[in-house]
Design an enzyme around this catalytic site. Structure first.
Site, short mmCIF file in Angstrom:
data_model
loop_
_atom_site.label_atom_id
_atom_site.label_comp_id
_atom_site.label_asym_id
_atom_site.label_seq_id
_atom_site.Cartn_x
_atom_site.Cartn_y
_atom_site.Cartn_z
N CYS A 79 0.82 -1.21 0.00
CA CYS A 79 0.00 0.00 0.00
C CYS A 79 0.86 1.27 0.00
O CYS A 79 1.49 1.56 -1.00
CB CYS A 79 -0.98 -0.05 1.16
N HIS A 130 -3.37 -5.51 2.35
CA HIS A 130 -3.10 -5.68 3.78
C HIS A 130 -3.85 -6.94 4.18
O HIS A 130 -4.29 -7.72 3.36
CB HIS A 130 -3.68 -4.51 4.59
N1 GLN Z 1 -1.98 6.86 2.27
C1 GLN Z 1 -2.16 5.99 1.19
C2 GLN Z 1 -3.52 6.02 0.53
O1 GLN Z 1 -4.52 6.28 1.19
C3 GLN Z 1 -1.80 4.57 1.62
C4 GLN Z 1 -2.76 4.02 2.66
C5 GLN Z 1 -2.34 2.68 3.16
O2 GLN Z 1 -1.17 2.33 3.25
N2 GLN Z 1 -3.33 1.89 3.55
O3 GLN Z 1 -3.64 5.79 -0.67
#
Ligand code: GLN
Length: 251
Positions: A102, A199
């Site tokens: 992510c 995740h």
């Molecule tokens: N901040 C990033 C987004 O919202 C990654 C979020 C995350 O790692 N879950 O796209």
């Protein structure tokens, strides 16, 4: 080299980058899975945690995990990681195994553009990410042939960034959003880098993905990647439950 017969010692060193900052939705479970699946096979494994201010000895690492975080944490990490861009690039080009999830996945690219600002990336891979209003949230099912997999991978995504690239993908989206909610593709594969929005954490319910990463690390280090098969009974059951829920429309 035949590791099964002569039980030659093998060791894997995992570098966990910024575990206190980038650790959303169970990402730490990926480390536990890698450690256990090595130990169950008699492979010695060490986890080294690195955070802002630490020198990261990339040439001593076999697997790197860079998890996901909020935009704020991503910015903090990015400024520090950019000071060692060349070392990270060398690690990747030398087939270092790298699991980027992510926010960590987004960081490998050129930039992550939000509504208010632009977070520069490490420019290691030719990808970019742009934020949109609606967050892409929920359980995900992809069809993937990564490593020895020819099967379904499950995970959980929560991101507002949409990522675009022309590399090979980790898989095709069956349920969920994936890279950008447009092309039905999830993640990225480049050399031994696996970038993904999944995740969940990713590895406990998808042990074939964990083993593929361990095999790549062993192959790079020892030129041999034999892994004793494990039963995976509970892991398969956990995945089957998630697949059944998704197939029933419980996203
Ligand atoms: N901040 C990033 C987004 O919202 C990654 C979020 C995350 O790692 N879950 O796209």
């Amino acid at each position: 080299m035949e590791f099964k017969k002569n039980k030659m010692e093998r060791q894997i060193v995992i570098g966990h980058l910024f575990p206190e900052l980038l650790n959303l939705y169970g990402d730490l479970g990926n480390i536990t899975t890698l450690v256990k699946r090595c130990q169950w096979r008699g492979i010695e494994v060490t986890v080294k945690n690195y955070t802002i201010g630490h020198t990261i000895p990339f040439n001593e690492l076999d697997i790197i995990l860079l998890g996901g975080g909020s935009d704020r944490e991503q910015r903090l990490v990015c400024d520090y990681l950019r000071t060692m861009k060349n070392e990270i690039k060398d690690y990747v080009e030398n087939n270092g195994v790298f699991l980027a999830i992510c926010g960590g996945y987004q960081l490998l690219g050129s930039y992550y553009k939000t509504k208010n600002t632009e977070i520069p990336g490490l420019e290691i891979l030719d990808l970019y990410t742009e934020q949109d209003d609606e967050r892409l949230i929920g359980n995900v099912l992809i069809q993937s042939t990564f490593g020895k997999c020819d099967y379904k991978v499950v995970g959980f995504e929560n991101h507002s960034g949409r990522t675009y690239h022309d590399y090979e993908h980790f898989g095709n989206v069956v349920f969920g959003h994936g890279n950008n909610d447009e092309d039905h593709k999830e993640g990225l594969l480049y050399k031994n880098v696996l970038g993904t929005y999944l995740h969940g954490p990713l590895l406990p319910k998808n042990p074939e993905v964990a083993d593929a990463l361990i095999e790549k690390a062993l192959d790079r280090k020892y030129g041999e990647s034999y892994l004793e098969p494990l039963e995976n009974r509970f892991e398969k059951k956990a995945r089957a439950i998630m697949i059944a829920r998704l197939e029933k429309g419980e996203l």
